[in-house]
Motif scaffolding. Structure first.
Motif, mmCIF file in Angstrom:
data_model
loop_
_atom_site.group_PDB
_atom_site.id
_atom_site.type_symbol
_atom_site.label_atom_id
_atom_site.label_comp_id
_atom_site.label_asym_id
_atom_site.label_seq_id
_atom_site.Cartn_x
_atom_site.Cartn_y
_atom_site.Cartn_z
ATOM 1 N N GLU A 1 0.832 -1.206 0.000
ATOM 2 C CA GLU A 1 0.000 0.000 0.000
ATOM 3 C C GLU A 1 0.868 1.258 0.000
ATOM 4 O OE1 GLU A 1 -2.353 -0.516 3.469
ATOM 5 O OE2 GLU A 1 -3.773 -1.915 2.534
ATOM 6 N N ALA A 2 1.944 1.223 0.776
ATOM 7 C CA ALA A 2 2.820 2.389 0.862
ATOM 8 C C ALA A 2 3.549 2.632 -0.451
ATOM 9 C CB ALA A 2 3.823 2.208 2.003
ATOM 10 N N VAL A 3 4.036 1.574 -1.074
ATOM 11 C CA VAL A 3 4.782 1.761 -2.326
ATOM 12 C C VAL A 3 3.846 2.147 -3.473
ATOM 13 C CG1 VAL A 3 4.732 -0.583 -3.299
ATOM 14 C CG2 VAL A 3 6.761 0.830 -3.596
ATOM 15 N N SER A 4 2.580 1.773 -3.371
ATOM 16 C CA SER A 4 1.624 2.135 -4.433
ATOM 17 C C SER A 4 1.426 3.640 -4.532
ATOM 18 C CB SER A 4 0.272 1.452 -4.192
ATOM 19 O OG SER A 4 -0.395 2.026 -3.079
ATOM 20 N N LEU A 5 1.772 4.376 -3.463
ATOM 21 C CA LEU A 5 1.616 5.826 -3.455
ATOM 22 C C LEU A 5 2.742 6.547 -4.199
ATOM 23 C CD1 LEU A 5 0.525 6.333 0.267
ATOM 24 C CD2 LEU A 5 -0.953 6.197 -1.741
ATOM 25 N N ILE A 6 3.821 5.823 -4.514
ATOM 26 C CA ILE A 6 4.968 6.485 -5.139
ATOM 27 C C ILE A 6 5.392 5.855 -6.460
ATOM 28 C CG2 ILE A 6 5.918 7.462 -3.019
ATOM 29 C CD1 ILE A 6 7.783 5.087 -2.815
ATOM 30 N N VAL A 7 4.693 4.794 -6.895
ATOM 31 C CA VAL A 7 5.017 4.182 -8.192
ATOM 32 C C VAL A 7 3.737 4.029 -9.007
ATOM 33 C CG1 VAL A 7 6.993 2.944 -7.244
ATOM 34 C CG2 VAL A 7 4.774 1.794 -7.360
ATOM 35 N N GLY A 8 3.903 3.898 -10.317
ATOM 36 C CA GLY A 8 2.749 3.759 -11.194
ATOM 37 C C GLY A 8 2.419 2.325 -11.532
ATOM 38 N N TYR B 1 1.522 -3.081 -15.501
ATOM 39 C CA TYR B 1 0.686 -1.888 -15.513
ATOM 40 C C TYR B 1 -0.704 -2.299 -15.989
ATOM 41 C CZ TYR B 1 5.194 0.473 -15.248
ATOM 42 O OH TYR B 1 6.456 0.882 -14.868
ATOM 43 N N ASP B 2 -1.686 -2.125 -15.104
ATOM 44 C CA ASP B 2 -3.055 -2.556 -15.411
ATOM 45 C C ASP B 2 -3.093 -4.020 -15.855
ATOM 46 O OD1 ASP B 2 -4.126 -0.008 -14.859
ATOM 47 O OD2 ASP B 2 -3.602 0.685 -16.867
ATOM 48 N N GLY B 3 -2.274 -4.837 -15.205
ATOM 49 C CA GLY B 3 -2.259 -6.268 -15.480
ATOM 50 C C GLY B 3 -1.423 -6.687 -16.669
ATOM 51 N N ARG B 4 -0.855 -5.720 -17.398
ATOM 52 C CA ARG B 4 -0.056 -6.053 -18.580
ATOM 53 C C ARG B 4 1.428 -5.936 -18.261
ATOM 54 N NH1 ARG B 4 -4.266 -2.959 -20.793
ATOM 55 N NH2 ARG B 4 -2.951 -1.090 -20.782
ATOM 56 N N PRO B 5 2.224 -6.957 -18.634
ATOM 57 C CA PRO B 5 3.660 -6.914 -18.328
ATOM 58 C C PRO B 5 4.403 -5.922 -19.215
ATOM 59 C CG PRO B 5 3.150 -8.872 -19.618
ATOM 60 C CD PRO B 5 1.829 -8.210 -19.307
ATOM 61 N N SER B 6 5.397 -5.285 -18.644
ATOM 62 C CA SER B 6 6.257 -4.370 -19.384
ATOM 63 C C SER B 6 7.699 -4.685 -18.997
ATOM 64 C CB SER B 6 5.922 -2.910 -19.041
ATOM 65 O OG SER B 6 6.813 -2.020 -19.671
ATOM 66 N N GLU B 7 8.469 -5.143 -19.957
ATOM 67 C CA GLU B 7 9.866 -5.516 -19.707
ATOM 68 C C GLU B 7 10.742 -4.272 -19.704
ATOM 69 O OE1 GLU B 7 13.060 -7.922 -18.874
ATOM 70 O OE2 GLU B 7 11.021 -8.676 -19.189
ATOM 71 N N ARG B 8 11.450 -4.061 -18.600
ATOM 72 C CA ARG B 8 12.391 -2.954 -18.497
ATOM 73 C C ARG B 8 13.818 -3.504 -18.496
ATOM 74 N NH1 ARG B 8 9.634 1.809 -17.098
ATOM 75 N NH2 ARG B 8 7.540 1.484 -17.929
ATOM 76 N N ASP C 1 1.602 -1.841 -11.014
ATOM 77 C CA ASP C 1 0.740 -2.621 -10.134
ATOM 78 C C ASP C 1 1.557 -3.114 -8.943
ATOM 79 O OD1 ASP C 1 -1.126 -2.249 -12.103
ATOM 80 O OD2 ASP C 1 -0.962 -4.273 -12.932
ATOM 81 N N THR C 2 0.992 -3.025 -7.750
ATOM 82 C CA THR C 2 1.735 -3.407 -6.544
ATOM 83 C C THR C 2 1.061 -4.496 -5.721
ATOM 84 O OG1 THR C 2 0.642 -1.679 -5.213
ATOM 85 C CG2 THR C 2 2.677 -1.069 -6.363
ATOM 86 N N ARG C 3 -0.132 -4.929 -6.111
ATOM 87 C CA ARG C 3 -0.911 -5.841 -5.261
ATOM 88 C C ARG C 3 -0.269 -7.208 -5.068
ATOM 89 N NH1 ARG C 3 -6.564 -5.457 -8.233
ATOM 90 N NH2 ARG C 3 -5.091 -5.403 -9.975
ATOM 91 N N THR C 4 0.572 -7.632 -6.004
ATOM 92 C CA THR C 4 1.172 -8.969 -5.900
ATOM 93 C C THR C 4 2.692 -8.925 -5.730
ATOM 94 O OG1 THR C 4 1.368 -9.145 -8.321
ATOM 95 C CG2 THR C 4 -0.668 -9.962 -7.311
ATOM 96 N N LEU C 5 3.259 -7.748 -5.487
ATOM 97 C CA LEU C 5 4.709 -7.636 -5.362
ATOM 98 C C LEU C 5 5.217 -8.368 -4.128
ATOM 99 C CD1 LEU C 5 5.452 -3.900 -6.290
ATOM 100 C CD2 LEU C 5 5.488 -5.920 -7.769
ATOM 101 N N ASP C 6 6.319 -9.105 -4.290
ATOM 102 C CA ASP C 6 6.966 -9.693 -3.126
ATOM 103 C C ASP C 6 7.950 -8.676 -2.540
ATOM 104 O OD1 ASP C 6 9.232 -9.713 -4.749
ATOM 105 O OD2 ASP C 6 9.120 -11.864 -5.169
ATOM 106 N N GLU C 7 8.663 -9.061 -1.491
ATOM 107 C CA GLU C 7 9.526 -8.114 -0.790
ATOM 108 C C GLU C 7 10.615 -7.548 -1.693
ATOM 109 O OE1 GLU C 7 12.835 -8.545 2.651
ATOM 110 O OE2 GLU C 7 10.773 -8.916 3.300
ATOM 111 N N VAL C 8 11.264 -8.405 -2.468
ATOM 112 C CA VAL C 8 12.358 -7.942 -3.331
ATOM 113 C C VAL C 8 11.840 -6.971 -4.387
ATOM 114 C CG1 VAL C 8 14.061 -8.645 -5.057
ATOM 115 C CG2 VAL C 8 13.796 -9.979 -2.959
ATOM 116 N N GLU C 9 10.667 -7.258 -4.951
ATOM 117 C CA GLU C 9 10.108 -6.369 -5.970
ATOM 118 C C GLU C 9 9.663 -5.039 -5.368
ATOM 119 O OE1 GLU C 9 9.755 -6.672 -9.510
ATOM 120 O OE2 GLU C 9 11.398 -7.986 -8.910
#
Length: 317
Positions: free
Chosen positions: A122-129, A271-278, A131-139
Motif C-alpha cells: 500500500e505504501a509503495v503504491s503511493l509512489i510508483v505507477g 501496468y493494469d495487469g499487462r507486463p512491461s519488460e524494463r 501494479d503493486t498488489r502482488t509484489l513480493d519483498e524484493v520487488e
C-alpha cells in the motif's frame, strides 16, 4: 531568485513537506488536467484532433503556470517588497519534493522491517505507477529504489535547476510539464495521441537535470562511502546502462544508483495487469535487501545537498 530565497524554500520543504490539507499548485494542476482530459474527448475523437489538443495542452498549461506564478509574485510585491519575496519563497517551496519523498519511502521501509507486506504494498503504491498488489519483498524494494533515483531528478534536482534558472515561475512551469507527463504521457491506447506532446516536452525538460542528477549521485556516493571503487562502479554502470531505459532520462539516475548499491535494477513491471519488460541496469552482484532503501535514501539526501550547494554557487556568482 536569490540565494537566500532558495535556502528558505529548501528549509520550508525540509520542515513542512507536503501537508495534504494545504492547497498545492501541483494538485491543482492535476485536477485541471483530469478535467480537461474528460472534456477534450467530448470534442476530439480522431488521432489528429487528439494530437492537436494534446499539443495545445502541453504548451498551454506550463505557460499558464508560469504566468500565474509571476502574477502572484507581482501582486504580492504591490503590497511590499518583502511580501512579493515571501510569495516567491512559498511558490518555490511547493515545487520541491524532497521531504515528501523521504516520508513516503520511510513508510515503505518501516512496513518491510515490521514484516507487514500488505502495508508495504500500500505504501509503495503511493509512489510508483506499476501494479503493486502482488509484489513480493524484493520487488517492493526494487520499485522503491527505482523511484528514489527517478524522483531525485524529478522532485529535487530538476526543480532546483529551474528555480536557479528562472525562479519560482519557471519551476512551476516545469512542474506543469512533469505533471502532464505523469498523468497523460503514457504509451497506451488512451493517451497515445493526446499525451504525445506532453511526453516529448517532459523528455526535453528533464534531459539536462537527469544527467546532472546522475553525476551528483556518483559524487554523493564518493562523499558518503569515501571509496573510489564505489565511485568507479557507479560511473561505469551509468555510462554502460544509462541509455538502455525506454525513457531518455530516467535510466541515468537509476543506473547511477544501481552502480552505487552494487545491485541490478529493472525487470518486468505490470501496468493494469499487462507486463512491461524494463532493461536491467547494473550488475547482479547481490540480491536487493531492505537496507538498500535506507542506503538509496542517504545517497539521495546527499545528492540534494550537493544540488542545493551547486545552485547557491550559481546564484552567488
Amino acid at each position: 531568485m536569490t540565494a537566500v530565497e532558495l535556502m528558505l524554500a529548501c528549509a520550508l520543504d525540509a520542515v513542512c513537506g507536503d501537508p495534504r490539507w494545504v492547497p498545492h499548485p501541483v494538485r491543482l494542476m492535476g485536477c485541471g488536467i483530469a478535467w480537461l482530459d474528460g472534456r477534450v474527448r467530448l470534442w476530439c475523437r480522431n488521432p489528429a484532433s487528439l494530437r492537436g489538443a494534446g499539443l495545445v495542452l502541453a504548451a498551454g498549461l506550463p505557460c499558464f503556470s508560469y504566468a500565474a506564478g509571476w502574477l502572484a509574485i507581482e501582486i504580492g510585491a504591490a503590497f511590499g517588497d518583502w511580501v512579493g519575496k515571501g510569495v516567491a519563497v512559498v511558490l518555490a517551496y511547493t515545487t520541491l519534493a524532497a521531504r515528501d519523498l523521504i516520508d513516503h519511502v520511510r513508510a515503505v521501509e518501516r512496513a518491510l522491517v515490521s514484516g507487514n507486506l500488505l502495508r508495504a504494498r500500500e505504501a509503495v503504491s503511493l509512489i510508483v505507477g506499476r501494479d503493486t498488489r502482488t509484489l513480493d519483498e524484493v520487488e517492493i524494494i526494487r520499485a522503491t529504489v527505482e523511484t528514489i533515483a527517478e524522483n531525485a531528478s524529478d522532485g529535487i534536482i530538476a526543480p532546483l535547476f529551474y528555480l536557479t534558472l528562472g525562479g519560482a515561475p519557471l519551476a512551476l512551469a516545469y512542474k506543469a510539464v512533469n505533471t502532464l507527463d505523469s498523468m497523460i504521457g503514457h504509451r497506451d491506447a488512451r493517451y497515445e495521441h493526446f499525451g504525445w506532446a506532453s511526453a516529448r516536452l517532459d523528455d526535453l525538460a528533464n534531459w539536462l537535470p537527469a544527467r546532472l542528477t546522475a553525476c551528483l549521485i556518483v559524487a554523493a556516493a564518493g562523499l558518503l562511502t569515501q571509496r573510489l571503487d564505489v565511485v568507479n562502479a557507479s560511473w561505469r554502470i551509468l555510462r554502460r546502462d544509462g541509455h538502455r531505459h525506454p525513457s531518455p532520462n530516467s535510466g541515468r539516475p537509476e543506473a547511477a544508483m544501481a552502480g552505487v548499491l552494487g545491485v541490478q535494477l529493472g525487470g518486468v513491471n505490470y501496468y493494469d495487469g499487462r507486463p512491461s519488460e524494463r532493461p536491467r541496469l547494473g550488475d547482479p552482484r547481490r540480491a536487493l535487501a531492505v537496507q538498500d532503501i535506507r542506503r538509496a535514501l542517504h545517497i539521495t539526501i546527499m545528492t540534494a545537498v550537493l544540488g542545493v550547494l551547486l545552485a547557491l554557487l550559481v546564484l552567488l556568482r
